[in-house]
Design an enzyme around this catalytic site. Structure first.
Site, PDB file in Angstrom:
ATOM      1  N   GLY A   1       0.827  -1.209   0.000  1.00 58.75           N
ATOM      2  CA  GLY A   1       0.000   0.000   0.000  1.00 58.75           C
ATOM      3  C   GLY A   1       0.856   1.252   0.000  1.00 58.75           C
ATOM      4  O   GLY A   1       1.824   1.330   0.750  1.00 58.75           O
TER       5      GLY A   1
ATOM      6  N   ARG B   1       1.021  -5.148  -5.190  1.00 61.88           N
ATOM      7  CA  ARG B   1       1.175  -6.319  -4.318  1.00 61.88           C
ATOM      8  C   ARG B   1       1.362  -7.486  -5.274  1.00 61.88           C
ATOM      9  O   ARG B   1       0.444  -7.861  -5.988  1.00 61.88           O
ATOM     10  CB  ARG B   1      -0.067  -6.511  -3.442  1.00 61.88           C
ATOM     11  CG  ARG B   1      -0.383  -5.297  -2.550  1.00 61.88           C
ATOM     12  CD  ARG B   1      -1.452  -5.651  -1.514  1.00 61.88           C
ATOM     13  NE  ARG B   1      -2.098  -4.478  -0.942  1.00 61.88           N
ATOM     14  CZ  ARG B   1      -1.645  -3.822   0.133  1.00 61.88           C
ATOM     15  NH1 ARG B   1      -0.539  -4.181   0.712  1.00 61.88           N
ATOM     16  NH2 ARG B   1      -2.319  -2.792   0.617  1.00 61.88           N
TER      17      ARG B   1
ATOM     18  N   ASP C   1       4.991  -4.739   5.979  1.00 65.09           N
ATOM     19  CA  ASP C   1       5.414  -6.102   6.338  1.00 65.09           C
ATOM     20  C   ASP C   1       5.505  -7.042   5.132  1.00 65.09           C
ATOM     21  O   ASP C   1       6.424  -7.865   5.051  1.00 65.09           O
ATOM     22  CB  ASP C   1       4.524  -6.681   7.451  1.00 65.09           C
ATOM     23  CG  ASP C   1       3.041  -6.602   7.131  1.00 65.09           C
ATOM     24  OD1 ASP C   1       2.674  -5.991   6.107  1.00 65.09           O
ATOM     25  OD2 ASP C   1       2.242  -7.152   7.910  1.00 65.09           O
TER      26      ASP C   1
ATOM     27  N   THR D   1       4.310   2.758   5.543  1.00 62.16           N
ATOM     28  CA  THR D   1       2.917   2.296   5.607  1.00 62.16           C
ATOM     29  C   THR D   1       2.169   3.199   6.579  1.00 62.16           C
ATOM     30  O   THR D   1       2.722   3.581   7.613  1.00 62.16           O
ATOM     31  CB  THR D   1       2.786   0.829   6.080  1.00 62.16           C
ATOM     32  OG1 THR D   1       1.435   0.592   6.511  1.00 62.16           O
ATOM     33  CG2 THR D   1       3.707   0.481   7.236  1.00 62.16           C
TER      34      THR D   1
ATOM     35  N   ASP E   1      -0.043   2.287   8.469  1.00 60.53           N
ATOM     36  CA  ASP E   1      -0.523   1.498   9.618  1.00 60.53           C
ATOM     37  C   ASP E   1       0.349   1.610  10.869  1.00 60.53           C
ATOM     38  O   ASP E   1      -0.101   1.294  11.965  1.00 60.53           O
ATOM     39  CB  ASP E   1      -0.623   0.015   9.250  1.00 60.53           C
ATOM     40  CG  ASP E   1      -1.616  -0.231   8.126  1.00 60.53           C
ATOM     41  OD1 ASP E   1      -2.387   0.689   7.807  1.00 60.53           O
ATOM     42  OD2 ASP E   1      -1.604  -1.344   7.571  1.00 60.53           O
TER      43      ASP E   1
ATOM     44  N   ASP F   1       2.649  -0.384  11.761  1.00 57.88           N
ATOM     45  CA  ASP F   1       2.604  -1.725  12.375  1.00 57.88           C
ATOM     46  C   ASP F   1       3.880  -2.532  12.147  1.00 57.88           C
ATOM     47  O   ASP F   1       3.845  -3.758  12.081  1.00 57.88           O
ATOM     48  CB  ASP F   1       1.396  -2.507  11.828  1.00 57.88           C
ATOM     49  CG  ASP F   1       1.465  -2.699  10.323  1.00 57.88           C
ATOM     50  OD1 ASP F   1       2.297  -2.036   9.663  1.00 57.88           O
ATOM     51  OD2 ASP F   1       0.689  -3.513   9.793  1.00 57.88           O
TER      52      ASP F   1
ATOM     53  N   ARG G   1      -5.361  -2.126   9.102  1.00 60.48           N
ATOM     54  CA  ARG G   1      -5.328  -3.591   8.975  1.00 60.48           C
ATOM     55  C   ARG G   1      -5.529  -4.239  10.343  1.00 60.48           C
ATOM     56  O   ARG G   1      -6.639  -4.200  10.854  1.00 60.48           O
ATOM     57  CB  ARG G   1      -4.025  -4.053   8.328  1.00 60.48           C
ATOM     58  CG  ARG G   1      -4.189  -5.364   7.584  1.00 60.48           C
ATOM     59  CD  ARG G   1      -2.882  -5.885   7.054  1.00 60.48           C
ATOM     60  NE  ARG G   1      -2.348  -5.074   5.983  1.00 60.48           N
ATOM     61  CZ  ARG G   1      -2.586  -5.265   4.693  1.00 60.48           C
ATOM     62  NH1 ARG G   1      -3.359  -6.251   4.317  1.00 60.48           N
ATOM     63  NH2 ARG G   1      -2.055  -4.489   3.772  1.00 60.48           N
TER      64      ARG G   1
HETATM   65  O1  F6P Z   1      -1.406  -1.428   4.741  1.00 61.69           O
HETATM   66  C1  F6P Z   1      -1.987  -0.235   4.384  1.00 61.69           C
HETATM   67  C2  F6P Z   1      -3.459  -0.407   4.149  1.00 61.69           C
HETATM   68  O2  F6P Z   1      -3.990   0.837   3.759  1.00 61.69           O
HETATM   69  C3  F6P Z   1      -4.249  -0.978   5.344  1.00 61.69           C
HETATM   70  O3  F6P Z   1      -4.514  -0.003   6.313  1.00 61.69           O
HETATM   71  C4  F6P Z   1      -5.468  -1.543   4.656  1.00 61.69           C
HETATM   72  O4  F6P Z   1      -6.009  -2.598   5.396  1.00 61.69           O
HETATM   73  C5  F6P Z   1      -4.915  -2.033   3.343  1.00 61.69           C
HETATM   74  O5  F6P Z   1      -3.700  -1.327   3.112  1.00 61.69           O
HETATM   75  C6  F6P Z   1      -5.822  -1.833   2.158  1.00 61.69           C
HETATM   76  O6  F6P Z   1      -5.225  -2.415   1.063  1.00 61.69           O
HETATM   77  P1  F6P Z   1      -5.707  -2.194  -0.447  1.00 61.69           P
HETATM   78  O7  F6P Z   1      -5.354  -0.795  -0.850  1.00 61.69           O
HETATM   79  O8  F6P Z   1      -4.949  -3.224  -1.212  1.00 61.69           O
HETATM   80  O9  F6P Z   1      -7.178  -2.402  -0.437  1.00 61.69           O
END
Ligand code: F6P
Length: 327
Positions: A14, A75, A106, A129, A131, A133, A175
């Site tokens: 992300g 991803r 991560d 990120t 998050d 995390d 997340r």
């Molecule tokens: O890891 C960053 C994040 O924005 C999280 O907070 C969220 O759960 C996820 O990515 C959303 O991912 P995507 O943009 O692939 O839907």
């Protein structure tokens, strides 16, 4: 002696505000140290597909203030497979890239850790990120900006919540981590904050809302982290509250991806600049397979394996602050 001559840089997972500032710092630290720098587009997927672009100091002009990532992100499922990583390695060798700097969360570090061990490629990770995390660093790039975005949004929702005497459930990202919810919740004066690290239970939530109403509050804000158990389906939670507390009119706002966009805060720009330079320094000092992070405002290096450990870092002091200030 260090044999590194050409460094590849990529962003993966992300996106997060401040990633561009990190790319800029990496590229300019390479120029400063007379190293070649190659931008790899679309994360590990672009590595497999050989999407490379030679970078110079001017390739990163006017990006410190921009959200997202100029290198784009993805991803990649292909990179999880051994065959995918073999192709990636062949592409790196063909391009003459000796080392990598990977900016992400991560998933990015998991990929980096496996790849570096398989092919003995020095890799330094930069935590990017929203998050926050990643184990081993106090802050990740993008987190501060996301917090400010969330607080600004909740301030606006509070205006309308208050005008209509309503209860708002506001879902925020993170997340499996409650950092955004807890800190933005305190910053925006939320009445309740639901986070995955602490299971509040629906009954306690209802009791707390009743107390809040009895104490004279006419509107309420509940910040719900997307990973929280009772908040997992925020619309169901809204109906449950309306069934139990008929005096409440409930509305739901899911903030979603607006939390990932926007111009990075000054804190994120400075953090990204420091970590970008720290990553190039690390490679020149023969460090490998580590994250460069920040702890107590000092740069630190943490092996990837440590960064991936999940710790339930429930901050009891912050919980107490939230409880007392929401009386
Ligand atoms: O890891 C960053 C994040 O924005 C999280 O907070 C969220 O759960 C996820 O990515 C959303 O991912 P995507 O943009 O692939 O839907």
């Amino acid at each position: 002696m260090n044999s590194i001559k050409k460094i590849g840089v990529l962003t993966s997972g992300g996106d997060a505000p401040g990633m561009n500032a990190a790319i800029r710092a990496v590229v300019r630290a390479c120029v400063y140290n007379k190293l070649d720098c190659v931008g790899i587009y679309r994360g590990y997927q672009g590595l497999i597909e050989g999407e490379f672009k030679k970078m110079n100091a001017r390739s990163v002009k006017n990006i410190i203030n921009r959200g997202g990532t100029i290198l784009k992100s993805a991803r990649s499922n292909d990179f999880f497979a051994k065959e995918g990583r073999q192709i990636a390695y062949d592409k790196l060798k063909l391009e003459g890239i000796d080392a990598l700097i990977t900016i992400g969360g991560d998933g990015t570090f998991t990929g980096a850790s496996v790849f570096s061990e398989e092919y003995n490629i020095p890799i330094i990770g930069i935590p990017g990120t929203i998050d926050n995390d990643i184990n081993g660093t106090d802050y990740t790039i993008g987190y501060d900006t996301a917090l400010n975005t969330v607080v600004e949004a909740i301030d606006k929702i509070r205006d309308t919540a208050n005008s209509h005497n309503r209860l708002f459930l506001i879902e925020v990202m993170g997340r499996d981590a409650g950092d955004i919810a807890l800190n933005a919740g305190i910053g925006a004066g939320a009445e309740e904050i639901l986070i995955p690290e602490q299971d509040m239970g629906r009954d306690r939530l209802i009791e707390s809302l009743k107390r809040s109403k009895n104490s004279g509050k006419t509107s309420s804000i509940i910040v719900v982290s997307e990973g929280d158990q009772i908040g997992k389906n925020i619309f169901k939670l809204a109906s449950y509250i309306e069934d139990k507390l008929t005096s409440y009119e409930v509305r739901v706002t899911v903030l979603g991806h607006i939390q990932r966009g926007g111009s990075p805060s000054c804190y994120d720009r400075v953090l990204a600049s420091r970590l970008g330079i720290g990553a190039v320094d690390a490679l020149l000092e023969n460090k490998k397979n580590m994250m460069v992070g920040i702890r107590h405002n000092k740069l630190i290096y943490v092996p990837f394996i440590e960064t991936l450990k999940t710790t339930n870092k429930l901050d009891l002091e912050l919980i107490r602050v939230a409880d007392i200030t929401s009386i």
